[in-house]
Design an enzyme around this catalytic site. Structure first.
Site, PDB file in Angstrom:
ATOM      1  N   HIS A 192       4.031 -14.108   9.386  1.00 19.59           N
ATOM      2  CA  HIS A 192       4.815 -13.193  10.225  1.00 19.59           C
ATOM      3  C   HIS A 192       5.691 -13.928  11.223  1.00 19.59           C
ATOM      4  CE1 HIS A 192       2.232 -10.302   8.259  1.00 19.59           C
ATOM      5  NE2 HIS A 192       3.326  -9.566   8.328  1.00 19.59           N
ATOM      6  N   GLU A 433       0.756  -3.060  -1.969  1.00 19.30           N
ATOM      7  CA  GLU A 433       0.665  -4.484  -1.653  1.00 19.30           C
ATOM      8  C   GLU A 433      -0.708  -5.060  -1.965  1.00 19.30           C
ATOM      9  OE1 GLU A 433       1.675  -5.084   2.479  1.00 19.30           O
ATOM     10  OE2 GLU A 433       0.609  -3.297   3.124  1.00 19.30           O
ATOM     11  N   ASP A 457       2.185  -9.504   0.567  1.00 19.49           N
ATOM     12  CA  ASP A 457       0.747  -9.370   0.403  1.00 19.49           C
ATOM     13  C   ASP A 457       0.348  -9.243  -1.055  1.00 19.49           C
ATOM     14  OD1 ASP A 457      -0.500  -9.559   2.936  1.00 19.49           O
ATOM     15  OD2 ASP A 457       0.545  -7.732   3.509  1.00 19.49           O
ATOM     16  N   CYS A 504      10.047  -4.107  -0.170  1.00 21.11           N
ATOM     17  CA  CYS A 504      10.374  -4.582   1.183  1.00 21.11           C
ATOM     18  C   CYS A 504       9.739  -5.923   1.508  1.00 21.11           C
ATOM     19  CB  CYS A 504       9.985  -3.539   2.218  1.00 21.11           C
ATOM     20  SG  CYS A 504       8.215  -3.223   2.262  1.00 21.11           S
TER      21      CYS A 504
END
Ligand code: PEP
Ligand code: MG
Length: 580
Positions: A192, A433, A457, A504
């Site tokens: 992240h 995910e 993920d 995404c």
């Protein structure tokens, strides 16, 4: 040739500047015994650091009260309370005298003891004190060692931040005016922190392994986040060469930006929708300027980075800003996705053995239903201000969908009773995910309006490779045939069941994968702004047929290396001048 170190490109670009080594939370606790005749001196040392820490906190309080608000400054009141607690103070002194240990060692042990005993207490207020104690003890240990703890928000000159690792919240508070780039020893492309760097358009390299040991504070460095290396103490010629390169890239970007005016469809007229991923509301205008047709992923986590959880009103205002700005374009708000590498002040003390396999995302929200209800109220209220879609992250079982939707219905009833309006048709979707969600997507399709595929993920869970580990980064490859098969299955299920489908994960925002994704059936791509122009350029220059042919060619190969080589060969043949 100057010395250099290689890393993974987290956010593209070139930066030249002075290195600033950021230690962050990584403080080292020295441990040694004190001779009897120096115990008084050691206690004096502790007293001095206590006094200095109090002074520091008071100074921060005054600064925050003038720049932010008294409420925010009050956070530090509890820090002072810990420092002024006579029992704590006495315990440290007694232990130093009794056990002949140095102040840092004793202080650290006593703080850990306190933290441990507070972790088992039910009272939320007391548990919140854990963060205070941990902050205070770090600050005191720093003062004992006389090293200043500069937050990345307090930088006063332009630097290139070099760190062993950065947390997403370190990155979020960075003063963008002064951070020219950052380089970390740890982390992978889909951590992240890397995602935040792209969002903020700060060039960044991660997973360099040895930059903190090879680069000294104040060294001149060039971060080449186009080829993936940091040049340490470059020659004059190298600096001139890279300054020129920097200018060329700026010009190229300007040239490419003209594409925002043009429609996003393939040569054979298939409309392809480009949306933005946002991590902080400030990005909303950058993303719109890049031509996004809405927000495909609004990571709501940023609101929870603060030590104080946002109430319904605060959330409502933040979401409204984005929703009204984009209206009538859609904004997909994802409910809180904490856990994994997103550890914030309020979750810092939930230690888990395997955080990515633990109480993350929807699991956390269902466990902490009051937080989910507050968030759903805010999202529902904001749905009457624009085009809002609601998305639940990390759905693993169908029961989670039922439970989350049941709570949503209940919140709607509550709002009805209160006479508060919302969009009763607001689409509800889920992230795909986790492999179980992909495999059972035909079942999940019956209960939701849309799917959004989170490849960051999905790749991690499908291949059993930690997405933030630099050690096994070579295994983290979205081109593994199993990933391609899974992506294909999801798109087929979505088409057969008439469920809207988008993607995404970071894969959607990398030009090298665009043809592949179109060929796999994806028409809605959501990404950071970094490569939006290039991706649109690709979309406008290909036909769906040639993308499908590429997929056919790749999916008969067994080996990831062969798939990657072939794919890059095809893409580079067609678009030779792009950065991949
Ligand atoms: C993903 O997993 O691909 C995703 C978009 O979610 P995040 O990166 O926030 O986990
Ligand atoms: Mg995810």
């Amino acid at each position: 040739m100057s010395k250099s170190v290689e890393g993974t490109i987290a956010s593209p670009g070139i930066s030249i500047g002075k290195a600033y080594i950021y230690k962050g939370d990584n403080i080292i606790i020295p441990k040694y015994t004190i001779p009897k005749d120096r115990i008084d001196g050691e206690i004096e040392r502790f007293d001095e650091s206590l006094a200095k820490t109090k002074e520091d906190i008071k100074a921060i309080q005054i600064q925050i009260a003038s720049s932010l608000s008294d409420d925010t400054a009050d956070i530090f009141k509890s820090h002072l309370m810990v420092l002024e607690d006579p029992i704590f103070d006495q315990k440290v002194r007694d232990t130093i005298a009794r056990e002949n240990r140095n102040a840092e060692w004793v202080l650290n042990d006593i703080s850990l003891e306190l933290i441990q005993s507070l972790s088992s207490i039910e009272d939320e207020y007391l548990r919140e004190r854990i963060v205070d104690i941990s902050d205070i003890s770090k600050r005191m240990i720093n003062n004992l060692q006389k090293s200043d703890m500069i937050s990345l928000a307090d930088l006063e000159e332009e630097v290139i931040v070099i760190a062993s690792d950065l947390t997403p919240s370190d990155t979020a508070i960075m003063n963008r005016k002064y951070v020219l780039a950052f380089v970390t020893d740890r982390g992978g492309r889909t951590s992240h922190t890397a995602i935040m760097a792209r969002a903020m358009e700060i060039p960044a390299l991660v997973g360099t392994i040895s930059s903190t040991s090879m680069i000294q504070d104040g060294d001149m460095v060039i971060v080449d986040a186009v080829h993936g290396k940091v040049i340490i103490n470059p020659s004059k010629d190298e600096i001139t060469e890279f300054r020129k390169y920097q200018e060329d890239l700026k010009e190229l970007e300007l040239e490419l930006s003209k594409i925002t005016e043009l429609p996003s469809h393939t040569l054979d007229n298939e409309n392809i929708f480009i949306y933005g991923n946002i991590e902080i509301p400030e990005e909303m205008s950058i993303i719109k300027d890049h031509g996004a047709q809405g927000i495909g992923l609004f990571r709501s986590e940023f609101l929870f980075m603060d030590r104080h959880l946002p109430d319904e009103e605060k959330q409502f205002e933040e979401y409204r800003r984005v929703v009204e700005f984009y209206n009538p374009l859609p904004v997909t708000i994802r409910t809180l996705d904490v856990g994994g590498d997103k550890i914030y002040a309020f979750t810092k003390h939930y230690k888990e053995r395997n955080p990515f396999l633990g109480c993350r995302a929807i699991r956390f929200s269902l466990e902490n239903e009051h937080l989910l209800r507050t968030q759903l109220r805010a999202i529902l209220r904001v749905s009457s201000y624009g085009n809002v879609k609601l998305m639940f992250p990390m759905i693993t079982t169908v029961e989670e969908i039922f439970k989350a939707k049941e709570i949503l219905e209940d919140v709607k009833h509550q709002l009805d009773k209160e006479g508060i309006s919302y969009d009763s048709e607001m689409p509800v979707g889920i992230m795909i995910e986790v492999p179980s969600a992909a495999i059972n997507s035909d079942i999940f399709a019956k209960y939701v309006d849309f799917f959004s595929v989170g490849t960051n993920d999905l790749v991690q869970y499908l291949l059993a490779v930690d997405r933030i580990s630099e050690k096994i980064a070579y295994l983290y490859n979205p081109l593994n045939l199993s990933v391609l098969r899974m992506l294909k299955r999801i798109s087929q299920v979505a088409i057969e069941n008439n469920v809207e489908l988008s993607i995404c994960g970071e894969m959607a925002g990398e030009p090298k994968y665009t043809m592949l994704l179109l060929g796999l059936g994806y028409r809605h791509l959501s990404m950071s702004s970094a490569f939006m122009y290039q991706i649109k350029r690709i979309i406008r220059a290909v036909t769906i047929e040639e993308c499908e042919n590429l997929v056919d060619e790749l999916m008969i190969m067994e080996n990831t290396y062969d798939i990657e080589t072939k794919m890059l060969e095809r893409v580079k043949e067609k678009f030779p001048n792009m950065i991949y």
